[in-house]
Every structure is written in C-alpha cells, then in structure tokens.
Motif scaffolding. Structure first.
Motif, short mmCIF file in Angstrom:
data_model
loop_
_atom_site.label_atom_id
_atom_site.label_comp_id
_atom_site.label_asym_id
_atom_site.label_seq_id
_atom_site.Cartn_x
_atom_site.Cartn_y
_atom_site.Cartn_z
N ASN A 68 90.10 -100.85 44.11
CA ASN A 68 91.42 -101.49 44.07
C ASN A 68 91.34 -103.00 43.90
O ASN A 68 92.12 -103.59 43.17
CB ASN A 68 92.24 -101.12 45.31
N TRP A 69 90.37 -103.65 44.57
CA TRP A 69 90.26 -105.10 44.34
C TRP A 69 89.42 -105.41 43.10
O TRP A 69 89.65 -106.40 42.40
CB TRP A 69 89.80 -105.87 45.58
N THR A 94 91.48 -105.81 39.90
CA THR A 94 92.16 -107.11 39.80
C THR A 94 91.14 -108.19 39.46
O THR A 94 91.38 -109.03 38.58
CB THR A 94 92.85 -107.45 41.16
#
Ligand code: DP6
Length: 317
Positions: A204-205, A208
């Motif tokens: 999830n990170w 980004t």
C-alpha cells in the motif's frame, strides 16, 4: 466472414498483484503498477463460428479458461455467436512472461470490437480482469496502475502518465523450467503465509512511493522499490503455511547475485521476478547493453532480451 484482430503487449509489474480477495472476479488484495514492454505481445483474431474454439500458435488449445471468460463477457455484454479465436504469442516460450496478460487483453479488445462496440480502455481493462488479473494493465502503453477497487465495477487499470524515463528491462530466460505452479494457485498458497498482512501493508505504501519515484524519474528508487516488492512476494511463497514452494532455481539465485555485483560496480540494476524462475533486470537504457554483455560473459547459456516501454492495445481491420 468478418474477422477482427487486436494486439496487446505483455507487462511486468513493478509493484505486484499477489493475492485475491475474490477469486471468481479476480479482485486483488492490493493495487499494482506495471510497465508494458515493446518486445513481447499477443495478436488475436476472432471470427464467428459454430462453437467456441481456441487456436494458439497454430495449434488447437484447451479452451476451458477462455470458455469461462467468454461466459463472463456474454453475461455482461449480452449473448453473442460462438467464436473461433486464433492467437499468436510473440513471447519466447521459456521466458515465463505472463502471456495471459497480453492474451486476455488482446482477446477482450478483439471480441468487443468484433461485436461493434467501441468501449473506453478502462472498461476493456475491467472486462479483461475476468480472464486474468494482470491483463487489466496490458491495454495501456507505458506505465499502468491497477486500482484494486472494492467490487467488479471499481477494479480496473488506468494509464499512468510519467515523464519520459530512460528505463530498460533485461529479460533473462532461465532454462530448465521446473513444473509450473499457476499464478492463481501460487497466490492461494502465499496468502497462508504469516507475513501476508505485512505484504499488503507494504504494498500500500510502495505503490504511492513508486508513483513518486516515477514522477521524479528516479530510476534507482524505482529499482529499489520493485526489487523489495518482488523479493517480499517470493518470500511469501517460501513461508506459506499451506504447501510452501518457490519459483526460484539455482540459476535464479546466480542471476540475483550478479545483479547485486553490478550494483556494487555502481550500475543501476535491480531485479524483479514473476510466477517463474526468470529474472527481469531494471536498468537505465544507457547501461542495458553493458549489463547484457556482463550476463553473457558470466552466464553464456542464458538468453537475454532488452525490452523498453511498449505501446497500448491496437487493432487491424
Ligand atoms: C506474479 O494475472 O497471471 O505476474 O489473475 O490468476 O490470471 P490470474 O493471475 P496473473 O498473475 C500475475 C502475477 C504476477 C504479478 C503481476 O503481474 O502483478
């Protein structure tokens, strides 16, 4: 009899799809981000027929998976005539590249065009997902981001515009393939790893961070994130509680060691691996030929292809 032909290129995920929250719909546990490659692609022609039939590289193939996919398309688009599907895969057979990505992207595009539909790429992406998750990303040229979404309507990919990044991928074909564990089966097992939750958290990170690295054209960061993500994915396979396994062979490890050595010599070289033993090395376009020569010197039996960003889906009438 009219025929409709579409071509889609394969893609390599820099942040991987490795786990499904819905296996029927191919809804992934995480979003993923890929690069479409120029060198490897599938061209598919469809025409009306009296039964659904599949020919791959001139040979009759088992149509079971394609039947399921066509059923899903018929449920969504309305019934249509049975199809004769002829596919040509321009993917080296031993490369273990996800030909299902280019195959289902090309089939979705050819079938919908054949039905006279002119659908947005995001809709084609959503439909292609039902054939194979990674196919969502093969409709697009360059980088693509598959948003995990929460249901059938919201899970599809989009093109990810980036500055013109001088990225190359060396595809290292490792011979002596071990018996294949399909991606779907591999994911099921990997999700039983006690580390799976951490993998989702990190992905999830990382997704980004990867977008930021691409916008900054920071190839070193792109490579680091991709390698971390890929090796964590393969660590899930090794730590699965249910039937742990690995796609690695001794030669995979040799190539990974060489990639590390190249980095120690101040080159940009990072590895990513999919559901097979082959290694793809991310590098700067200016360094690709040198790295290819180094690989040839150390491991002369392995075939290495230099690939670059490739185009999105295209049609031929
Ligand atoms: C490791 O798209 O082949 O290449 O949806 O079950 O057909 P199915 O899986 P598939 O999985 C690809 C897995 C991967 C990573 C990736 O491409 O994101």
């Amino acid at each position: 009899m009219t025929k409709t032909t579409a071509t889609a290129h394969t893609n390599i995920a820099l942040i991987k799809y490795w786990g499904k929250k819905d296996a029927q719909l191919n809804l992934p546990t995480t979003s993923s981000l890929s690069l479409t490659l120029d060198e490897f692609y599938t061209t598919t022609t469809v025409e009306n027929s009296n039964i659904d039939q599949l020919i791959i590289n001139g040979q009759m193939a088992d149509p079971t998976r394609v039947h399921h996919f066509l059923d899903a398309l018929r449920a969504e688009l309305g019934d249509f005539s049975p199809l004769l599907i002829s596919s040509q895969n321009y993917v080296p057979t031993a490369a273990g590249l996800a030909s299902s990505a280019s195959a289902f992207a090309a089939l979705t595009a050819a079938t919908t065009r054949h039905l006279g539909l002119d659908l947005p790429l995001t809709t084609l992406s959503r439909l292609a997902r039902r054939g194979s998750g990674s196919a969502t990303r093969s409709l697009f040229g360059g980088f693509a981001l598959w948003q995990a979404g929460t249901n059938d309507q919201t899970s599809y990919a989009n093109a990810l515009p980036t500055p013109n990044i001088p990225i190359s991928l060396l595809v290292v074909e490792i011979s002596g393939l071990q018996k294949k564990i399909s991606s779907s089966e591999g994911m099921l097992r990997a999700m039983t790893s006690p580390n799976y939750e951490q993998w989702v958290h990190d992905a999830n990170w990382q997704i980004t961070a990867m977008q930021a690295a691409l916008q900054a054209s920071d190839l070193t960061r792109v490579g680091q994130l991709a390698e971390d993500n890929a090796l964590a994915m393969h660590a899930l396979n090794l730590s699965a509680k249910d039937r742990r396994f690995t796609y690695f062979t001794p030669q995979t490890i040799q190539v990974l060691d060489l990639v590390k050595k190249l980095r120690q010599a101040c080159l940009i070289a990072y590895a990513t691996l999919d559901a097979g033993p082959n290694v793809k090395i991310i590098t700067h376009s200016d360094q690709a030929a040198y790295i290819q020569a180094q690989l040839h010197q150390e491991l002369p039996k392995l075939r290495v292809t230099i690939a670059h960003p490739g185009p999105g889906v295209s049609y031929e009438q």
